[in-house]
Write an enzyme that holds these catalytic residues in place. Sequence first.
Site: not given
Ligand SMILES: NC(=O)c1ccc[n+]([C@@H]2O[C@H](COP(=O)([O-])OP(=O)(O)OC[C@H]3O[C@@H](n4cnc5c(N)ncnc54)[C@H](OP(=O)(O)O)[C@@H]3O)[C@@H](O)[C@H]2O)c1
Length: 295
Positions: A54, A129, A181, A211, A215, A260
């Site tokens: 990350y 991962h 995950q 996600s 996202g 977020t």
């Molecule tokens: N294991 C893997 O391969 C893998 C891959 C990807 C991710 N991950 C893990 O999963 C975590 C979460 O992934 P993610 O960030 O894609 O998750 P998410 O919670 O699905 O998406 C968050 C994104 O959505 C946006 N968003 C838009 N509207 C929203 C709303 N109403 N509420 C909340 N968010 C909103 C956020 O923007 P704002 O920031 O402006 O709110 C942020 O950019 C990562 O941090 C990581 O730890 C793991």
Amino acid sequence: MERVKLSDDIEISRLVYGMWRLTDDPSHSTEATIAKLDACLEQGITTIDQANIYGAYTAEAEFGKALRESPGLRQQIEIVSKCDIVWPAGRFADHRVKHYDTSRAHIVACVEQSLRDLGTDYIDLLLIHRPDPLMDQEETGSTLDALIDQGKIKGAGVSNFRPWDIELLQSAMSHRLVTNQIELSLANHHPLVEGDVAHLQRHRCPIMAWSPLAGGELFENHSLNAALETVATRLGSIADAVAIAWLLAHPAKIVPVLGTNNIERIRKLHAATQISMDRETWFELYTAALGREVA
Ligand SMILES: NC(=O)c1ccc[n+]([C@@H]2O[C@H](COP(=O)([O-])OP(=O)(O)OC[C@H]3O[C@@H](n4cnc5c(N)ncnc54)[C@H](OP(=O)(O)O)[C@@H]3O)[C@@H](O)[C@H]2O)c1
């Protein structure tokens, strides 16, 4: 907040906060990271999801600065980290090709580096991962077992593995793999019917859903967003909480990993845990996600 037991040694919070996007935040600073962690802890979100890759291999060190500046914080949280992706950037800039590496030497070096970056002497949960087509299950499995026995990690799991990948690695380990995950949300619901969720559910293995809001893409799908808003109004909640509650309602014990960077949104994450979703509402949202009624 409810806790989820992964093993005798590991418990995580029912919602997890992920730091994939940490260094993308334009207002990123150590103070901002501490504020996000405080907002999580106030709701009982104690589990933080990280990976060595990350922030192009910088996010764990950024998180580590917040831990160093907040004495006592480490003891209040569980840290999940991941390794095996080698991307030609940062400390791996001398590589030519993005690839996976599940060799003993690579995993051990990654764990040692993560421990240094985080400023801690153990990681609660280490995940492989991505499935590595060249994985030697005996080498990878014995490496994970040894890291647990040495106390450098409390437990091991995987990420983005299919059922057969899990079986292969588990067959060469004495410790149990405690989670997978995977990408799972109303926009990416295929694992619910393609065997991934069923396999983990059959093994009583809680699933971490990455996600969970796709996202933010969930809200760009017009009919799905409309259904989320309709349900949210009916339940007196908000659309993002409803989308998370849809995952929480599944009997497989799905643990959403939220990403977020918005502090106001972080403060409201727990709203999802206050929703009790009945079967028909679950299918109402699934129907909107499928774009058709079930057969
Ligand atoms: N294991 C893997 O391969 C893998 C891959 C990807 C991710 N991950 C893990 O999963 C975590 C979460 O992934 P993610 O960030 O894609 O998750 P998410 O919670 O699905 O998406 C968050 C994104 O959505 C946006 N968003 C838009 N509207 C929203 C709303 N109403 N509420 C909340 N968010 C909103 C956020 O923007 P704002 O920031 O402006 O709110 C942020 O950019 C990562 O941090 C990581 O730890 C793991």
